[in-house]
Write a protein that holds these residues in place. Structure first.
Motif: not given
Length: 313
Positions: A223-227, A229, A231, A239
């Motif tokens: 997932s990329t929608d949790v800041s 976590r 970039q 990441r």
């Protein structure tokens, strides 16, 4: 200047047992090879001052010019707090310095510490006067590298573009590439005392090196929608987490994990001096480039081994 070379010859003949054997010496005067003339463009910067000192102390090279828009007219030796002045004033005209060196017909190298927008013109000027270039400018774009490659190909002149001059950073990246074939999870954590662009060029370089190796990392957490976590760089799930706090050393850590273990690679930079061994190696390498070696990117020579990737050869 000429160097005095001595050869030692030991000749043993059939002599009586009580006779002494006398060694013979022969000396000959041979011309010494000229030093590499190095021009530091961006000499008043911290890294420029460190480069001036390193080149002055290095064997086989000498500072032949200092260019910057700051401290113009001041002796670069005094600006660098050296014990004695070098009698080389800082000037803001690169062309003037290049012209004086080109007349000597000796090997010359321009080290560029300026800014991305000035690199192409600086290399073009150096090439016009027959000097090779070492470029260490953060955030230099791929388009600029491509333009330099095309220009150097037409000019048949060598140029070296180094995203990093840190030998430790190179070794970390090499280790990370080796580890990537054995682990399915990886994250990069970096710390900086001050930073304007994040992720840093080092972190981006590591992520790029780990990408396109046939591996998709962190499959359980794509997932990329949790800041919080970090970039995700590229499409392979690498990441990057960036931490900026005054007083922190410049540090890059790569974490790999597999069943029951975590493999950690870390590199810390505490002083700009760590870049000087890589710089000296880069200067020597670019000075030896043949006309068929147009432009080199991401280049460092490590003693007996060479980590060298050329764009054109």
């Amino acid at each position: 200047m000429a160097t005095l070379s001595c050869q030692f010859h030991l000749a043993i003949h059939r002599l009586p047992c009580n006779a002494r054997v006398r060694p013979s010496f022969s000396c000959s005067v041979q011309p010494s090879q000229s030093n590499i003339k190095v021009v530091i463009n961006g000499a008043a910067k911290e890294i420029g001052r460190a480069a001036v000192i390193a080149v002055t102390k290095a064997r086989g090279m000498e500072v032949a010019g200092a260019v910057d828009s700051y401290c113009v007219g001041e002796d670069i030796g005094k600006v660098c707090d050296m014990e004695e002045p070098l009698e080389i004033p800082i000037v803001n005209d690169l062309t003037m310095v290049l012209g004086s060196i080109s007349q000597s017909k000796e090997t010359g190298v321009v080290v560029d510490f300026t800014k991305p927008s000035a690199v192409y013109d600086n290399v073009k000027q150096a090439t016009a006067f027959g000097l090779r270039s070492v470029v260490y400018v953060p955030r230099i774009t791929v388009d600029t590298i491509s333009a330099l490659s095309a220009f150097c190909e037409k000019a048949s002149m060598g140029c070296l573009v180094a995203p990093t001059l840190s030998i430790g950073s190179i070794l970390l990246q090499q280790a990370a590439i080796s580890a990537s074939f054995h682990y399915n999870n990886v994250e990069i954590v970096e710390s900086r005392a001050h930073a304007t662009d994040l992720p840093s060029p080092d972190a981006i370089q590591i992520a790029n090196n780990l990408s396109n190796l046939g591996q998709i990392y962190n499959r359980e957490d794509l997932s990329t929608d949790v800041s919080a976590r970090g970039q995700v760089l590229g499409e392979d799930g690498v990441r990057v987490h960036s931490m900026v706090l005054p007083g922190l050393p410049s540090s890059t850590t790569v974490y790999f994990s597999g069943p029951g273990e975590v493999y950690t690679i870390k590199h810390d930079i505490t002083d700009v001096q760590c870049l000087m061994p890589g710089l000296l190696l880069a200067i020597r390498k670019v000075a030896r480039l043949k006309v068929t070696d147009r432009i080199a990117e991401y280049t460092l020579c490590l003693s007996s081994s060479i980590l060298f990737r050329t764009l054109q050869k």
